[in-house]
Design a protein around this motif. Sequence first.
Motif, PDB file in Angstrom:
ATOM      1  N   GLY A 109      -7.450  -1.810   6.299  1.00 31.49           N
ATOM      2  CA  GLY A 109      -7.088  -0.341   5.670  1.00 31.49           C
ATOM      3  C   GLY A 109      -6.454   0.528   5.866  1.00 31.49           C
ATOM      4  N   LEU A 112      -3.225  -0.165   6.644  1.00 32.71           N
ATOM      5  CA  LEU A 112      -2.337  -0.349   4.721  1.00 32.71           C
ATOM      6  C   LEU A 112      -1.507   0.856   4.090  1.00 32.71           C
ATOM      7  CD1 LEU A 112      -3.805  -3.587   3.726  1.00 32.71           C
ATOM      8  CD2 LEU A 112      -1.652  -2.785   4.726  1.00 32.71           C
ATOM      9  N   ALA A 116       1.658   2.737   3.023  1.00 28.82           N
ATOM     10  CA  ALA A 116       1.916   3.038   2.470  1.00 28.82           C
ATOM     11  C   ALA A 116       2.320   4.369   1.233  1.00 28.82           C
ATOM     12  CB  ALA A 116       0.795   2.532   1.033  1.00 28.82           C
ATOM     13  N   VAL A 241       2.639  -4.140   3.837  1.00 29.83           N
ATOM     14  CA  VAL A 241       1.957  -3.779   2.728  1.00 29.83           C
ATOM     15  C   VAL A 241       1.018  -5.484   2.130  1.00 29.83           C
ATOM     16  CG1 VAL A 241       0.730  -3.083   1.222  1.00 29.83           C
ATOM     17  CG2 VAL A 241       2.117  -1.534   2.012  1.00 29.83           C
ATOM     18  N   ALA A 242       2.064  -6.380   1.576  1.00 30.84           N
ATOM     19  CA  ALA A 242       1.506  -7.595   1.163  1.00 30.84           C
ATOM     20  C   ALA A 242       0.691  -8.270   2.417  1.00 30.84           C
ATOM     21  CB  ALA A 242       2.358  -8.358   0.907  1.00 30.84           C
ATOM     22  N   GLY A 244      -0.627  -7.301   5.167  1.00 34.99           N
ATOM     23  CA  GLY A 244      -1.852  -6.648   5.200  1.00 34.99           C
ATOM     24  C   GLY A 244      -3.304  -6.863   4.565  1.00 34.99           C
ATOM     25  N   THR A 245      -2.633  -7.111   3.788  1.00 30.86           N
ATOM     26  CA  THR A 245      -3.714  -7.190   2.373  1.00 30.86           C
ATOM     27  C   THR A 245      -4.311  -8.507   2.221  1.00 30.86           C
ATOM     28  OG1 THR A 245      -2.848  -5.861   1.138  1.00 30.86           O
ATOM     29  CG2 THR A 245      -4.197  -7.266  -0.298  1.00 30.86           C
ATOM     30  N   VAL A 246      -3.954  -9.049   2.915  1.00 27.37           N
ATOM     31  CA  VAL A 246      -3.594 -10.969   3.349  1.00 27.37           C
ATOM     32  C   VAL A 246      -4.716 -10.783   4.422  1.00 27.37           C
ATOM     33  CG1 VAL A 246      -3.597 -13.174   3.858  1.00 27.37           C
ATOM     34  CG2 VAL A 246      -2.039 -12.171   2.547  1.00 27.37           C
ATOM     35  N   LEU A 248      -6.209  -8.222   5.218  1.00 28.90           N
ATOM     36  CA  LEU A 248      -8.145  -7.353   4.606  1.00 28.90           C
ATOM     37  C   LEU A 248      -8.720  -8.705   3.924  1.00 28.90           C
ATOM     38  CD1 LEU A 248      -9.405  -4.959   4.945  1.00 28.90           C
ATOM     39  CD2 LEU A 248      -8.056  -4.356   3.077  1.00 28.90           C
ATOM     40  N   VAL A 249      -8.494  -9.085   3.198  1.00 28.43           N
ATOM     41  CA  VAL A 249      -8.890 -10.283   2.698  1.00 28.43           C
ATOM     42  C   VAL A 249      -9.301 -11.509   3.231  1.00 28.43           C
ATOM     43  CG1 VAL A 249      -8.691 -12.206   0.901  1.00 28.43           C
ATOM     44  CG2 VAL A 249      -7.569  -9.577   0.462  1.00 28.43           C
TER      45      VAL A 249
END
Length: 254
Positions: A109, A112, A116, A241-242, A244-246, A248-249
């Motif tokens: 997090g 990310l 960003a 970011v995209a 990394g979000t995956v 994190l989820v």
Amino acid sequence: MTPLEMVGVFGAGVGAGALNAVVGSGTLVTFPVLLAAGLSPLTATVSNALGLVPGAVSGAVGYRRELAGQGRRVRKLAVGSALGGITGAVLLLALPAEAFETIVPCLVGLALVLVALQPLIGRKVRERRSADRPVRRDGGRTLFAGLTLASVYGGYFAAAQGIIYISLMELLLDEPLQRLNAVKNVLVAVVNAVAAVFFLFVADFDWTAVALIAAGSTLGGQLGAATGRRFRPAVLRALVVAVGTVALVQLVVR
């Protein structure tokens, strides 16, 4: 691994090598792919660290022109990076697995957020640098200490360490961004290498993943160094970011 998973890991290695050479944060590409291939977070981390070493070296070689005249600076900062990297690697294995599984989502997090906000951070850094007294050629003790601490983070979990390096060097060194990026590539290679050597003796690797990431990141490092200056930073940042979000989820729902 299935053949499809092997292709995915290799492709992630290519992407990570290219991203690391240009902006950093390649771990945010490889890490979620390794998790999706069934590796545990800890095995994915140590395998990723070893696999990305050739890619980091490849990126540094690709930026060798920008490294001209920076030998003394690089040698000094590499000492701090090595000390920080081995400290982070020791912490990774010394802390309980439960601590790692709790800390890593927080680090992803944080990474990310740093990715960003990098344009804003860079602008603020440049404003402060122009307002302050002239910077020292080697960044002084402040830069050495800051990069050493950032390398502890890099040895523990490498996501976005390059962005931290760039921000610190922009603040404390009066050099064009491409020359700072070249130094960043060397320091990332040092941290990954010392952490990987330590892990070789004390951790379990997925050697298929290591080989695929090593091959992919080596190719990606050259591609990133050769073509990275042509890419729009906003596009690369959005991709990181995209992905990394995956990651994190995946970490939160595991």
